[in-house]
Design a protein around this motif. Structure first.
Motif, PDB file in Angstrom:
ATOM      1  N   PHE A 509      72.268  33.100  78.985  1.00  0.00           N
ATOM      2  CA  PHE A 509      73.671  32.837  78.635  1.00  0.00           C
ATOM      3  C   PHE A 509      74.169  31.712  79.529  1.00  0.00           C
ATOM      4  N   THR A 510      74.716  30.665  78.919  1.00  0.00           N
ATOM      5  CA  THR A 510      75.280  29.552  79.681  1.00  0.00           C
ATOM      6  C   THR A 510      76.790  29.719  79.761  1.00  0.00           C
ATOM      7  N   MET A 511      77.331  29.632  80.971  1.00  0.00           N
ATOM      8  CA  MET A 511      78.760  29.817  81.189  1.00  0.00           C
ATOM      9  C   MET A 511      79.564  28.871  80.292  1.00  0.00           C
ATOM     10  N   GLY A 512      80.529  29.437  79.591  1.00  0.00           N
ATOM     11  CA  GLY A 512      81.355  28.670  78.668  1.00  0.00           C
ATOM     12  C   GLY A 512      80.940  28.860  77.220  1.00  0.00           C
ATOM     13  N   ASP A 513      79.693  29.373  76.985  1.00  0.00           N
ATOM     14  CA  ASP A 513      79.254  29.663  75.622  1.00  0.00           C
ATOM     15  C   ASP A 513      79.844  30.990  75.155  1.00  0.00           C
ATOM     16  N   SER A 514      79.575  31.351  73.902  1.00  0.00           N
ATOM     17  CA  SER A 514      80.139  32.586  73.337  1.00  0.00           C
ATOM     18  C   SER A 514      79.096  33.637  73.022  1.00  0.00           C
ATOM     19  N   THR A 515      77.804  33.305  73.110  1.00  0.00           N
ATOM     20  CA  THR A 515      76.765  34.287  72.766  1.00  0.00           C
ATOM     21  C   THR A 515      75.563  34.144  73.696  1.00  0.00           C
ATOM     22  N   TRP A 516      74.782  35.233  73.786  1.00  0.00           N
ATOM     23  CA  TRP A 516      73.483  35.219  74.467  1.00  0.00           C
ATOM     24  C   TRP A 516      72.415  34.751  73.490  1.00  0.00           C
ATOM     25  N   GLU A 517      71.337  34.202  74.025  1.00  0.00           N
ATOM     26  CA  GLU A 517      70.223  33.762  73.202  1.00  0.00           C
ATOM     27  C   GLU A 517      68.916  34.272  73.803  1.00  0.00           C
ATOM     28  N   TYR A 518      67.922  34.511  72.937  1.00  0.00           N
ATOM     29  CA  TYR A 518      66.610  34.917  73.412  1.00  0.00           C
ATOM     30  C   TYR A 518      65.821  33.715  73.921  1.00  0.00           C
ATOM     31  N   LEU A 519      65.075  33.910  74.996  1.00  0.00           N
ATOM     32  CA  LEU A 519      64.051  32.980  75.458  1.00  0.00           C
ATOM     33  C   LEU A 519      62.688  33.583  75.098  1.00  0.00           C
ATOM     34  N   PRO A 520      61.588  32.819  75.218  1.00  0.00           N
ATOM     35  CA  PRO A 520      60.265  33.405  74.945  1.00  0.00           C
ATOM     36  C   PRO A 520      60.032  34.655  75.787  1.00  0.00           C
ATOM     37  N   ALA A 521      59.371  35.656  75.211  1.00  0.00           N
ATOM     38  CA  ALA A 521      59.122  36.932  75.894  1.00  0.00           C
ATOM     39  C   ALA A 521      58.087  36.750  77.005  1.00  0.00           C
ATOM     40  N   MET A 522      58.189  37.601  78.035  1.00  0.00           N
ATOM     41  CA  MET A 522      57.215  37.594  79.124  1.00  0.00           C
ATOM     42  C   MET A 522      55.849  38.057  78.592  1.00  0.00           C
ATOM     43  N   ASN A 523      54.796  37.766  79.343  1.00  0.00           N
ATOM     44  CA  ASN A 523      53.458  38.206  78.947  1.00  0.00           C
ATOM     45  C   ASN A 523      53.292  39.711  79.087  1.00  0.00           C
ATOM     46  N   LYS A 524      54.028  40.335  80.017  1.00  0.00           N
ATOM     47  CA  LYS A 524      53.913  41.774  80.254  1.00  0.00           C
ATOM     48  C   LYS A 524      55.303  42.406  80.255  1.00  0.00           C
ATOM     49  N   ALA A 525      55.400  43.579  79.639  1.00  0.00           N
ATOM     50  CA  ALA A 525      56.633  44.351  79.736  1.00  0.00           C
ATOM     51  C   ALA A 525      56.697  44.967  81.133  1.00  0.00           C
ATOM     52  N   ARG A 526      57.885  44.903  81.760  1.00  0.00           N
ATOM     53  CA  ARG A 526      57.981  45.420  83.130  1.00  0.00           C
ATOM     54  C   ARG A 526      59.415  45.782  83.471  1.00  0.00           C
ATOM     55  N   ASP A 527      59.568  46.825  84.302  1.00  0.00           N
ATOM     56  CA  ASP A 527      60.851  47.191  84.873  1.00  0.00           C
ATOM     57  C   ASP A 527      60.685  47.273  86.386  1.00  0.00           C
ATOM     58  N   GLY A 528      61.795  47.191  87.119  1.00  0.00           N
ATOM     59  CA  GLY A 528      61.714  47.256  88.570  1.00  0.00           C
ATOM     60  C   GLY A 528      61.052  46.049  89.199  1.00  0.00           C
ATOM     61  N   ALA A 529      61.052  44.904  88.503  1.00  0.00           N
ATOM     62  CA  ALA A 529      60.447  43.683  89.037  1.00  0.00           C
ATOM     63  C   ALA A 529      61.466  42.913  89.879  1.00  0.00           C
ATOM     64  N   VAL A 530      61.013  41.832  90.538  1.00  0.00           N
ATOM     65  CA  VAL A 530      61.893  40.926  91.272  1.00  0.00           C
ATOM     66  C   VAL A 530      61.743  39.528  90.693  1.00  0.00           C
ATOM     67  N   ALA A 531      62.805  38.715  90.811  1.00  0.00           N
ATOM     68  CA  ALA A 531      62.774  37.353  90.264  1.00  0.00           C
ATOM     69  C   ALA A 531      63.510  36.411  91.213  1.00  0.00           C
ATOM     70  N   GLU A 532      62.999  35.190  91.340  1.00  0.00           N
ATOM     71  CA  GLU A 532      63.625  34.170  92.176  1.00  0.00           C
ATOM     72  C   GLU A 532      63.525  32.818  91.472  1.00  0.00           C
ATOM     73  N   VAL A 533      64.508  31.928  91.746  1.00  0.00           N
ATOM     74  CA  VAL A 533      64.512  30.570  91.223  1.00  0.00           C
ATOM     75  C   VAL A 533      63.679  29.685  92.153  1.00  0.00           C
ATOM     76  N   LEU A 534      62.788  28.894  91.565  1.00  0.00           N
ATOM     77  CA  LEU A 534      61.906  28.031  92.351  1.00  0.00           C
ATOM     78  C   LEU A 534      62.550  26.661  92.570  1.00  0.00           C
ATOM     79  N   PRO A 535      62.239  26.005  93.690  1.00  0.00           N
ATOM     80  CA  PRO A 535      62.771  24.650  93.927  1.00  0.00           C
ATOM     81  C   PRO A 535      62.346  23.702  92.803  1.00  0.00           C
ATOM     82  N   SER A 536      63.240  22.779  92.458  1.00  0.00           N
ATOM     83  CA  SER A 536      62.975  21.846  91.350  1.00  0.00           C
ATOM     84  C   SER A 536      62.133  20.641  91.790  1.00  0.00           C
ATOM     85  N   THR A 537      61.739  20.615  93.053  1.00  0.00           N
ATOM     86  CA  THR A 537      61.023  19.442  93.570  1.00  0.00           C
ATOM     87  C   THR A 537      59.538  19.453  93.218  1.00  0.00           C
TER      88      THR A 537
END
Length: 541
Positions: A509-537
């Protein structure tokens, strides 16, 4: 030697009743079946069914059958980790042999069995004594049972009454025929008038109902549009600057069942390639853990059955996971760690060693050995919460208390003063949510409410005023999910749905939009995972 129940008196659950094979670590060493109401000895955590170990302690010596430590029923410890794992397993009904094909989570088995239509009951008709399924009881007792009660009629009295009635009817017939002849003309006239009036009324009612339905539909549409406009007006419109904000790739690690390969696996989402790519797995399993980035190193901290801290040097390619020289001081999970003012802050969580929920806020020192310096106590112990870091403050959102009750409280921890204070509460209790920070707001996503129902709610909590602003609902209900924000785009990943099934779906969801959109699904279904944004360099895939 431990007392072993006979075949007629089995205390644990038979393996054959479960949908899938149950790991051998969750079998009782007395009855050899899957654990029922698991209990542990105090020091070495040998695990047994409550009934098995109670019978052993009654019949044999007051010692653990495995390690011979002194033991009594009163000193047995609850095995919460095993109970949590087993409660999610699918098991067939106690009455499967009678035809019940239901598979239910172990935590719901008792409720299902109590209400199962295949439970055996006795026919209540005297002299029958047949055992039947509860769902067939009424039909059997009233329709097919040979001993059911049948009302008997007095035939002689009936004939006498019929004769009397025939005489009365013949007399009435004469009177009615006479009256009918007199009324025929008037009745025809009245019928025509009534038919005309009924037709007119039906036409009027039909027209009114049609008009009312149209008004209802229009009103509903207008209210829905007004509500959405009101919500969107509170958000800044997407500007050219916002739309140009770069979106960094996302690393997702661990989660899933603690003994599965998923809990070691790692995936990276590439915006450029629009897909998920598996990279080097972690050295150990991590589920219910936490993560943070500190000095260009990504840390994954502990989790279920793990004290290990693993690191990833984001400046070195290819990526390679390394174990931190030190370990956590205790087994625990569902805590949170966050970096604020160059300090690693560790908050709450469930301590498996002590079978308790923590109310402590500590500073995690990444030295060898790893140490935790106590800073402050929260008013209420909590786990399964979420945290976000601001300039000099850490905001703690929702979670569960030591009795597993969801919380609506929000706390603010001052890193400089080492003080914790209450903030205005959330609109309703919520636990196992995902959050991200956007400007001065904490965006709260999904989770479970006080009735343990999965949510697809999304709203912003203003950390200065405590006011909340609704965002468009997500496409799916999910809890135990993880989320990141890259640029002005929120991405939420995985979790569990309302049926307790692990998800591999991803929404953005991008701030200012009105709806959520799907991205490609992960390779594995998972709960209780962790996620971090990687440097763009760097390009990591």
């Amino acid at each position: 030697m431990a007392f072993c129940p006979t075949e007629e008196k089995i205390y644990g659950y038979e393996d054959s009743r479960f949908e899938k094979d149950v790991d051998e670590n969750f079998h009782c060493s007395i009855c050899y079946n899957v654990l029922k109401e698991p209990r542990m000895c105090r020091n070495n955590e040998h695990i047994f069914c409550l009934a098995c170990i109670s019978e052993h302690l009654r019949v044999n010596s007051q010692t653990c059958p495995e390690c011979n430590e002194h033991l009594s029923v009163d000193t047995l410890r609850r095995a919460r980790l095993a109970s949590n794992y087993l409660s999610k397993l699918k098991i067939n009904c106690d009455h499967a042999s009678r035809g019940c094909a239901e598979l239910t989570c172990l935590e719901n088995l008792e409720t299902h069995v109590a209400n199962c239509g295949y439970a055996p009951v006795l026919c209540s008709n005297p002299e029958c004594g047949m055992v039947i399924n509860k769902r067939e009881r009424v039909h059997h007792e009233t329709e097919i049972c040979r001993h059911r009660k049948v009302k008997c009629h007095d035939c002689g009295q009936i004939l006498e009454d019929v004769g009397t009635l025939k005489g009365s009817l013949m007399e009435l017939d004469g009177k009615v025929m006479k009256a009918m002849k007199e009324l025929d003309g008037k009745v025809d006239q009245i019928k025509q008038e009534v038919k005309k009036e009924v037709k007119d009324v039906k036409e009027s009612v039909s027209k009114v109902n049609k008009d009312v339905d149209e008004v209802k539909v229009m009103t509903s549409q207008v209210l829905e549009k007004l509500n959405m406009l009101e919500q969107l007006n509170k958000l800044p419109s997407p500007t050219a600057e916002m739309l140009k904000t770069p979106r960094e790739d996302i690393l997702l690690a661990g989660g899933g069942e603690i003994f599965s390969a998923t809990s070691k696996s790692v995936e990276i989402y590439s915006w450029e390639k629009n897909g998920w790519f598996e990279v080097s797995p972690m050295n150990e399993t991590h589920s219910g853990s936490s993560s943070f980035i500190y000095n260009d190193q990504l840390f994954v901290v502990g989790g279920m059955l793990s004290k290990t801290i693993e690191t990833l040097n984001l400046n070195e390619l290819p990526l390679k996971w390394m174990k931190c020289p030190g370990e956590l001081l205790y087994d625990g999970f569902d805590y949170q760690t966050v970096v604020c003012q160059q300090r690693v802050i560790h908050i709450g969580g469930y301590c498996s060693d002590q079978l308790s929920t923590s109310n402590m806020i500590s500073e995690l020192h990444l030295t060898s050995p790893v140490t935790m310096e106590k800073l402050c106590q929260m008013p209420v112990p909590r786990d399964s919460h979420s945290v976000e870091s601001f300039e000099e403050k850490v905001v703690i959102v929702g979670g569960e208390d030591r009795n597993d009750h969801p919380l609506n409280s929000v706390l603010e921890f001052d890193v400089k003063k080492n003080e914790c204070k209450e903030m205005p509460p959330l609109p309703h209790p919520v636990t196992r949510v995902a959050t991200v920070r956007w400007r001065d707001q904490v965006v709260v996503l999904g989770g479970r409410d006080e009735d343990r129902q999965a949510l697809n709610d999304a709203f912003m909590y203003d950390c200065k005023t405590g006011k909340t602003t609704a965002l468009p609902s997500m496409l799916e209900k999910r809890y135990e999910c993880c989320a990141v924000i890259t640029g002005n785009t929120i991405v939420i990943m995985g979790g569990e749905n309302e049926k307790g099934e692990a998800l591999n779906s991803v929404e953005c969801f991008t701030m200012g939009d009105s709806t959520w959109e799907y991205l490609p699904a992960m390779n594995k279904a998972r709960d209780g995972a962790v996620a971090e944004v990687l440097p763009s360099t760097r390009n990591y895939v």
